[in-house]
Structure formats: structure tokens, C-alpha cells
Design an enzyme around this catalytic site. Structure first.
Site, short mmCIF file in Angstrom:
data_model
loop_
_atom_site.label_atom_id
_atom_site.label_comp_id
_atom_site.label_asym_id
_atom_site.label_seq_id
_atom_site.Cartn_x
_atom_site.Cartn_y
_atom_site.Cartn_z
N GLU A 25 -9.09 -14.81 1.52
CA GLU A 25 -9.82 -14.11 0.45
C GLU A 25 -9.43 -12.63 0.33
O GLU A 25 -9.96 -11.91 -0.51
CB GLU A 25 -11.35 -14.14 0.64
CG GLU A 25 -11.99 -15.51 0.69
CD GLU A 25 -13.51 -15.44 0.86
OE1 GLU A 25 -14.07 -14.33 0.91
OE2 GLU A 25 -14.13 -16.51 0.95
N GLY A 26 -8.57 -12.15 1.23
CA GLY A 26 -8.29 -10.72 1.30
C GLY A 26 -9.24 -9.99 2.25
O GLY A 26 -9.25 -8.75 2.29
#
Lengths: 350, 350
Positions: free
Chosen positions: B315-316
Site C-alpha cells: 500500500e506504500g
């Protein structure tokens, strides 16, 4: 103030299952946030809440000088301690930059610097003496002075807690203080001296051997290996180390979260831990320093630091840099959606 | 758009000595800020400046579905990809919490989710298809679709760069995409498949063995071990992985700093790196994931991540959590006092 006087409450472990359930229902695979999940659990338990919060974070930097610098154990002259206190006040040190970035209030304490600071300088004047005694020749402190240092550290934390602060880190500045910390570590953990002594601010190999010999000679001279924690702190400690020790004990007794910084701050914790192992319920280990000995301290305590950036600066820099991770742990616990609330499917049962 | 079309400028290494001197004159022992010093040097070189800055940070999360999920390679159903996109839009995922905390703008891209999102949903609609093909049976993408994905990733970064952003992280969401990433890693690095395949969102031992067998069978079927980077990406990649690959190449070509996230984002980098190794001058490796294979990727690239928190979420999230450390590196380089300016004594020469 004596080390035994503190009372540290145990967290209510009845909350553990509910906290773990809250963590596991967030929209992520179980355990996928790694150490942040462990941290969220610890914060919830320490605060006795399913929704822990961080309020008015502080870092207190205690500064003190050390008589042992007469033995040539540091790469920098003693004058640097006072110079760095002025640098802290001017906002130019690494801890100033990092604390500002994270919105952490910084407070600087003269615990015992060998310099007269102007009365109107923006520091807390708590000087016990103009540097400790040279522990190769005498005790670093008298027992009275050591107890006074514990008491002043305690009082400072009491004041800060009264300002609705519930998370606090402790840093230090004191040329020569890795020598004190190495002696404390050796006596308390009984690990070989080679594991406890490092380069400090930048000694070379021969200088590290000299530093080790000085500590070995001092410990033999004081016959210190069976010393009590208070005797150890009195004989080999520093004013700033004793104040941090008192400050940490007071913080835990008020159920504040403690951000433990580097090698020297952790040596103060070792003293506190020996009498009050329950202090660990309130401690977050922010950064494992590049200073030889710090990793061994962490293993001795059985704890896992959040960061390993190869730093070796002290000042509370590790605590300041770890603080955003603590915010992230609180943030995910309080603000993430659950599988139910977000209508996300759960794991396929296997 | 072809992988070979990008041009990545080399940093001006003439600045190296001046940057190192600036770092060494700060009020701290040489090297005492560890990895933050390495990072400050890298940032200064990448931006060609003694005073690098961070402007308008972004994280872009690319989402896509994977036909290989038909083979039972994930612990979660494919529907979770679309559900999580909606969760991102509602602000409830981990990346939302962490990006908000650090003041990072989050953008979500439908690269190829097997779901029709409302046209007015606050995402970038860049769908190439409703999930890739099952690479055990066919190619994941056509070459045309893969090149289109590279192009769309490129265009999105171009838009963001035009908003004065100079630091950008790339995250992903895609049930099944660790299977794609493991195949890419195996073909590009030629490391044994055992080193490349992990638990993803939470497979058990038997399920991981099944996943490994599926990948081995697919690679044998396509006779893929000598594939070019583009063939590899086309055959085994994902729409989100291809877009990240194009996005990273575009970011480096515009001299933006790239925050590299976890296992899947790093697999996209591996493809880019194979043709353009100079991309590493612009990359910060944020977090070493708990996903088997990620540490080997870092060693293959010869890089050192900032964080190791045992996370495995994508997701970062790693990029968002590392960002404050990047700010700290810039902060100390720009804002700390020097020995001269603060009147602090230098090291005693030995």
C-alpha cells in the site's frame, strides 16, 4: 530520594485480549503491521485503554561533566559539554532539528556541567556540582549528591507530567559519559568489559583499549563488582545519568510512556530496571546505537528497538526520530477501518 | 511506451566533496548520524544541491487484479482488491492513516481492478483490463497492454511532477500480486525460487509450496528464464506493477526522489533497474518487508533499507513511515549549526 522509593503500577493485562482483537480486526492481514502492532498493544496496556493517545510529547536533555575525562577517555575536550548546552539553547543541535520536526517540546537541564551558565539562559538550572569526581581516584558522586540528582530528575518529570504530557524521552550531553555508562553496564549486566566499551564520540582502537583499561582499573580499585545499584551509580555514574534514572522511574510511576534513547540513557535504565523491572512496561526502545555495548544492553533487557540507523550521538536523537513510529502505532489503532466497517472480506479459512 | 525510451540523468558527482564537508562540519562527531548522513548525501547529489528540499510529497497507490488468483495462491479472495480501493477512498486503510500523519498527498489509481468503480469516485481511472490473464495458462498481459500501462504510469507521474512534487512513493494493492512479484524476481535475479516466494497476505507452509509449484510450472511452460525485462513483465506482471515500473522510470528521469516500498514495488524497480541501473541514484529504500524475498532483493541491488519493522502490507506503508527520516536527513543538513557557527570545539587530534 532512594531508588527503592518508587512505586511502578503494573498494567492491567485483562485488556490484552480486547486490544489484540481490535488490532486483528483492522483492514490488514493479521500481524501485517509487524512491530507497530506490538507497539500498539504495549501502548494500550500501559495506558489502560483501547484507544491510547499521545499528549504533549517532551524530550529532556540532561547535561553533566565527568571527572574521568582527566584520564583521556574522550575524543572531544570537556568544554564541549557546556558549548553544546548553548548550542541546544540556540536551536542548532541535531536534537533541536529532530524535535522541531516532530512537534516535541525540548527541555535542557544543567545537571552538573563544569561551567556557569547565565541565570536567564532558557535551561533548567539543577546543577549538583561542576562535573563529577574522577572515578579512577575517588567516587564520582557522594551518596547524598546521587540521591539529590535522583530527586531533581523526579521533580522535573513531575512538573512536565502536570502539563498533561504522557510521553517523554530522555537525552544526555556529557563528554566522557560513555565511560561511565560502560562501567555501569559491566557491573550490572556482568558482561565482559570488551562488550561494554566502545568508541564514544570517535576513539580509535588504541584509545578504546586505554578507555577499557581505565575502567578495569577503577572497578578493581573500588572492588565494585558486587556493588548495589545505588553504589554503582554513585561511584561510576554521572549527574545526568542519575537524573535520567530518577526521571525514568518517576515517569513510569505516573504511567507515562518512556522513549529510551541511546547507550547512556539505557545505562540509566539498567540501574532503574535492576530494582524495578516492571519499568519495562512503559519503555519504548527507540534506536539501537552504533556504540559498542548498546545491542548487548537490548539483548540483556530482552527488548527490540524500533530503529537501527547506525547513529551514535545521544542527545535524545533516537527518541525524537522514533516518535513518528509511535504516532503511527496509535494512529492505526485508533483510525483504521475494520473489516466490518469497510465491508472488506476476511481471510479465506484454510 | 517502451522501457528503453526513458533517459535518466546521472547526478553531478562533483558536488560530493562539498556535501560531505557540509555534513562533517555539523555539530556532531563525524558519521554520528549514521544512515541519515548517507541519505543527506544521496539527496544532495540527486537534486544537485547543497541544500536539498522536499516539496509536495505524494504516494500513489496502483491497484490491479491478477488472473493467477484462480490457482489459489492468495489467502484473501480477489474481491478484496476492489474493496480496499473503496477503503482507501474512505480514508480507512493503513496507508491513509500514515500518509495523513506525515502530510503526504495520497492518490489511488485503478490500474486494472476486476470491478467497475463509479465514475465520480475520487480515484484516477486508468484501467487497462479487468484483471490480468492467468499466467499459468496465458500471458498476464499483451505487449500492447503492458506498454500502455508503462505509459499511463509515466503520465500520472508527469502530472504530479507538474504540481511541484519532488519526492514520490509508489504503493500497490492487488490480491495475488506477490505471486507475480516472485516470478519477476526469480527471472530477473536468477535466485532460487525458494528465496523468492513467501507467505504474501498469510499463506501457511503447504500453501506457500503450492504457490511455488504454480510459479515453477508457469515459468517452465513459458520457457521464461531468458526473457527480456519487457517479456518478463508482460508475461508475469500485473497492470499495477507495470504502471509502477513506468512511474518510477519517469520519476527518475525528472530527478524526483523515489520512495521504494515493499516486495511488489521493489519487483517493479527490478524491471526498471535491469535496463536503467542509474535509477538507483534517485531511490530511497524505505522498509525491508517481512515477506520472504524482499531482503534478497535489497542485497541483489546492494542497498540498505531505512526501516525493518517486520511489516508486510504494501500500500506504500513503508514509504509513508520512512518519510519522516528523509525529512530528518534534509533537516539536519539544512538547519544544524556548524562547529564554527556554534563555537563548539572540534575533535582532539590524536
Amino acid at each position: 530520594m532512594r531508588l527503592s522509593e518508587f512505586y511502578i503500577p503494573l498494567p492491567d493485562t485483562n485488556l490484552r485480549a480486547a486490544l489484540q482483537e481490535k488490532i486483528d480486526h483492522k483492514t490488514k492481514p493479521p500481524g501485517a503491521l509487524g512491530q507497530l502492532e506490538t507497539l500498539a498493544l504495549m501502548l494500550g496496556l500501559a495506558q489502560g485503554s483501547l484507544s491510547p493517545s499521545l499528549m504533549n510529547p517532551h524530550i529532556v536533555v540532561f547535561a553533566g561533566d565527568h571527572g574521568i575525562t582527566n584520564e583521556g577517555v574522550s575524543a572531544y575536550p570537556q568544554a564541549v559539554t557546556a558549548q553544546m548546552v548553548l548550542n541546544f539553547c540556540a536551536g542548532g543541535a541535531a536534537i533541536n532539528v529532530f524535535a522541531r520536526q516532530s512537534g516535541i517540546t525540548l527541555r535542557v537541564v544543567d545537571a552538573g556541567v563544569a561551567h556557569d551558565f547565565p541565570a536567564d539562559l532558557a535551561i533548567t538550572h539543577a546543577k549538583i556540582g561542576y562535573g563529577t569526581g574522577n572515578f579512577l581516584r575517588t567516587n564520582a558522586m557522594t551518596e547524598t549528591d546521587c540521591e539529590e540528582a535522583l530527586k531533581r530528575g523526579t521533580a522535573i518529570v513531575g512538573e512536565i507530567a502536570a502539563q498533561d504530557c504522557n510521553i517523554i524521552g530522555f537525552g544526555e550531553m556529557g563528554i566522557g559519559n560513555t565511560t561511565s555508562a560502560a562501567a555501569l553496564m559491566h557491573i550490572i549486566t556482568q558482561k565482559p568489559l570488551e562488550y561494554c566499551v566502545g568508541a564514544g564520540t570517535g576513539l580509535d582502537g588504541a584509545q578504546i583499549r586505554h578507555k577499557r583499561l581505565i575502567i578495569a582499573e577503577a572497578i578493581a580499585k573500588h572492588n565494585a563488582l558486587a556493588f548495589s545499584p545505588l553504589q554503582t551509580l554513585t561511584t561510576f555514574g554521572g549527574y545526568e545519568i542519575a537524573m535520567i534514572c530518577g526521571a525514568m522511574l518517576q515517569a513510569a510511576s505516573q504511567k507515562m510512556i518512556i522513549l529510551v534513547d541511546g547507550f547512556i540513557a539505557t545505562s540509566a535504565l539498567l540501574v532503574a530496571y535492576t530494582l524495578h523491572p516492571e519499568i519495562l512496561h512503559y519503555c519504548i526502545f527507540s534506536h539501537e546505537s552504533n556504540e559498542n555495548g548498546h545491542a548487548t544492553m537490548h539483548r540483556y533487557l530482552g527488548v527490540e528497538p524500533l530503529l537501527r540507523l547506525g547513529m551514535r550521538l545521544g542527545e535524545g536523537t533516537g527518541a525524537a526520530l522514533a516518535y513518528p513510529l509511535v504516532q503511527a502505532a496509535v494512529g492505526f489503532l485508533n483510525d483504521m477501518a475494520t473489516f466490518d466497517s469497510a465491508n472488506v472480506s476476511e481471510k479465506i479459512s484454510s
